[in-house]
Design an enzyme around this catalytic site. Structure first.
Site, PDB file in Angstrom:
ATOM      1  N   LYS A  13      13.929 -10.470  -6.777  1.00  0.00           N
ATOM      2  CA  LYS A  13      13.904 -10.990  -5.398  1.00  0.00           C
ATOM      3  C   LYS A  13      12.861 -12.101  -5.261  1.00  0.00           C
ATOM      4  CE  LYS A  13      13.076  -6.936  -3.432  1.00  0.00           C
ATOM      5  NZ  LYS A  13      12.994  -6.027  -4.578  1.00  0.00           N
ATOM      6  N   ARG A  88      12.943  -1.680   4.431  1.00  0.00           N
ATOM      7  CA  ARG A  88      13.059  -0.775   3.291  1.00  0.00           C
ATOM      8  C   ARG A  88      13.548   0.608   3.716  1.00  0.00           C
ATOM      9  NH1 ARG A  88       9.110  -3.617  -0.280  1.00  0.00           N
ATOM     10  NH2 ARG A  88       9.011  -2.580  -2.273  1.00  0.00           N
ATOM     11  N   ARG A 160      -0.214  -6.446 -11.655  1.00  0.00           N
ATOM     12  CA  ARG A 160      -0.290  -5.629 -10.456  1.00  0.00           C
ATOM     13  C   ARG A 160      -0.545  -4.176 -10.821  1.00  0.00           C
ATOM     14  NH1 ARG A 160       4.803  -7.136  -6.617  1.00  0.00           N
ATOM     15  NH2 ARG A 160       4.639  -4.878  -6.287  1.00  0.00           N
ATOM     16  N   ARG A 171       8.692   4.017  -7.780  1.00  0.00           N
ATOM     17  CA  ARG A 171       9.204   3.007  -6.841  1.00  0.00           C
ATOM     18  C   ARG A 171      10.731   2.976  -6.871  1.00  0.00           C
ATOM     19  NH1 ARG A 171       5.952  -1.726  -9.282  1.00  0.00           N
ATOM     20  NH2 ARG A 171       6.973  -3.128  -7.824  1.00  0.00           N
TER      21      ARG A 171
HETATM   22  P1  AMP Z   1       6.761  -5.141  -3.226  1.00  0.00           P
HETATM   23  O1  AMP Z   1       5.817  -6.263  -3.550  1.00  0.00           O
HETATM   24  O2  AMP Z   1       7.869  -5.528  -2.308  1.00  0.00           O
HETATM   25  O3  AMP Z   1       7.243  -4.407  -4.466  1.00  0.00           O
HETATM   26  O4  AMP Z   1       5.890  -4.071  -2.393  1.00  0.00           O
HETATM   27  C1  AMP Z   1       4.760  -3.445  -2.955  1.00  0.00           C
HETATM   28  C2  AMP Z   1       4.410  -2.196  -2.158  1.00  0.00           C
HETATM   29  O5  AMP Z   1       4.079  -2.541  -0.806  1.00  0.00           O
HETATM   30  C3  AMP Z   1       5.527  -1.169  -2.041  1.00  0.00           C
HETATM   31  O6  AMP Z   1       5.635  -0.333  -3.186  1.00  0.00           O
HETATM   32  C4  AMP Z   1       5.057  -0.394  -0.795  1.00  0.00           C
HETATM   33  O7  AMP Z   1       3.963   0.439  -1.095  1.00  0.00           O
HETATM   34  C5  AMP Z   1       4.534  -1.523   0.103  1.00  0.00           C
HETATM   35  N1  AMP Z   1       5.585  -2.105   0.960  1.00  0.00           N
HETATM   36  C6  AMP Z   1       6.058  -3.385   0.914  1.00  0.00           C
HETATM   37  N2  AMP Z   1       7.011  -3.575   1.835  1.00  0.00           N
HETATM   38  C7  AMP Z   1       7.174  -2.399   2.493  1.00  0.00           C
HETATM   39  C8  AMP Z   1       8.027  -1.944   3.528  1.00  0.00           C
HETATM   40  N3  AMP Z   1       8.938  -2.747   4.089  1.00  0.00           N
HETATM   41  N4  AMP Z   1       7.905  -0.655   3.942  1.00  0.00           N
HETATM   42  C9  AMP Z   1       6.997   0.150   3.405  1.00  0.00           C
HETATM   43  N5  AMP Z   1       6.166  -0.188   2.393  1.00  0.00           N
HETATM   44  C10 AMP Z   1       6.240  -1.455   1.931  1.00  0.00           C
END
Ligand code: AMP
Length: 225
Positions: A13, A88, A160, A171
């Site tokens: 993404k 999400r 990360r 995840r």
């Molecule tokens: P990402 O960079 O999109 O993989 O997000 C990293 C982390 O941020 C996720 O594993 C969640 O802990 C948190 N996070 C990001 N977006 C959301 C969302 N829309 N709802 C809840 N947690 C989120």
């Protein structure tokens, strides 16, 4: 164009968003990036959310909805954008619809990038990110020219905390349980488009262009324009 990027972690993404940002001039709004920025700055919000993010758990719907509402309210009318990592959960998807209904600017479509666990594991365990500009690297497929340094801005490259195998598996489970159902949510609204996230970015971009053109044609047929 207002679109949502859906798909498991590691489906590409962020990479696709980088391309679309350049080619279509869309803003890229990533809730993960916003949370990591808050954590980096050590704000109260960042401190409260760190435990969730580090474990790969979802932060509460009410908090993330407030963040995205604030961010969307700053966008100039008419400016297209991509939401990456939001919504999400079904609650978040419904909250988003309410926010956008108030603005009379509904989402045009949700693009779902499907990807399999082995591909996701390979991509994410090798992924590295620039602390300065957010550029993405992969230790095998796209390493930086100088070890540990970003090609674009010279910033420090890091891994990360949630890109380790145990957290990636968690995840993926969280995605299957909470985020898969919202694919149906957008299908029912006839806004869902699917592409294969396992393929290389260039092929993915070509597939996306085809899907977008088909969608435009279908829309024209429907409204007779
Ligand atoms: P990402 O960079 O999109 O993989 O997000 C990293 C982390 O941020 C996720 O594993 C969640 O802990 C948190 N996070 C990001 N977006 C959301 C969302 N829309 N709802 C809840 N947690 C989120």
């Amino acid at each position: 164009m207002r679109m949502i990027l859906l798909g498991p972690p590691g489906a590409g993404k962020g990479t696709l968003a980088g391309l679309l940002k350049d080619k279509l001039g869309l803003l890229h709004i990533s809730t993960g990036d916003i949370l990591r920025e808050e954590m980096k700055k050590g704000t109260p919000l960042g401190k409260d959310m760190k435990a969730y993010v580090d474990r790969g758990e979802l932060v509460p719907d009410s908090i993330i909805t407030k963040i995205i509402e604030g961010r969307i309210s700053e966008i100039k009318p008419g400016q297209g954008y991509m939401l990456d990592g939001f919504p999400r959960t079904e609650t978040q998807a419904k909250n988003l619809d309410k926010i956008l209904a108030k603005l009379k600017q509904p989402i045009d479509f949700a693009l779902c990038m499907e990807s399999s666990l082995p591909v996701v594991l390979e991509r994410l365990t090798g992924r590295r990110v620039c602390r300065g500009c957010g550029a993405l690297y992969h230790m095998t497929n796209k390493p930086p020219k100088a070890a540990g340094k970003c090609d674009a801005c010279g910033g420090e490259i890091y891994q990360r905390a949630d890109d380790n195998e145990k957290t990636i598996r968690n995840r993926m489970d969280v995605y299957t349980k909470n985020t898969q159902p919202i694919i149906d949510y957008y299908k029912k609204q006839k806004k869902l488009m699917k592409v294969n996230g396992d393929q290389e970015t260039d092929f993915l971009f070509q597939e996306l262009t085809l899907v977008l053109n088909e969608n435009k044609r279908a829309h024209k047929d429907k409204v007779g324009r």
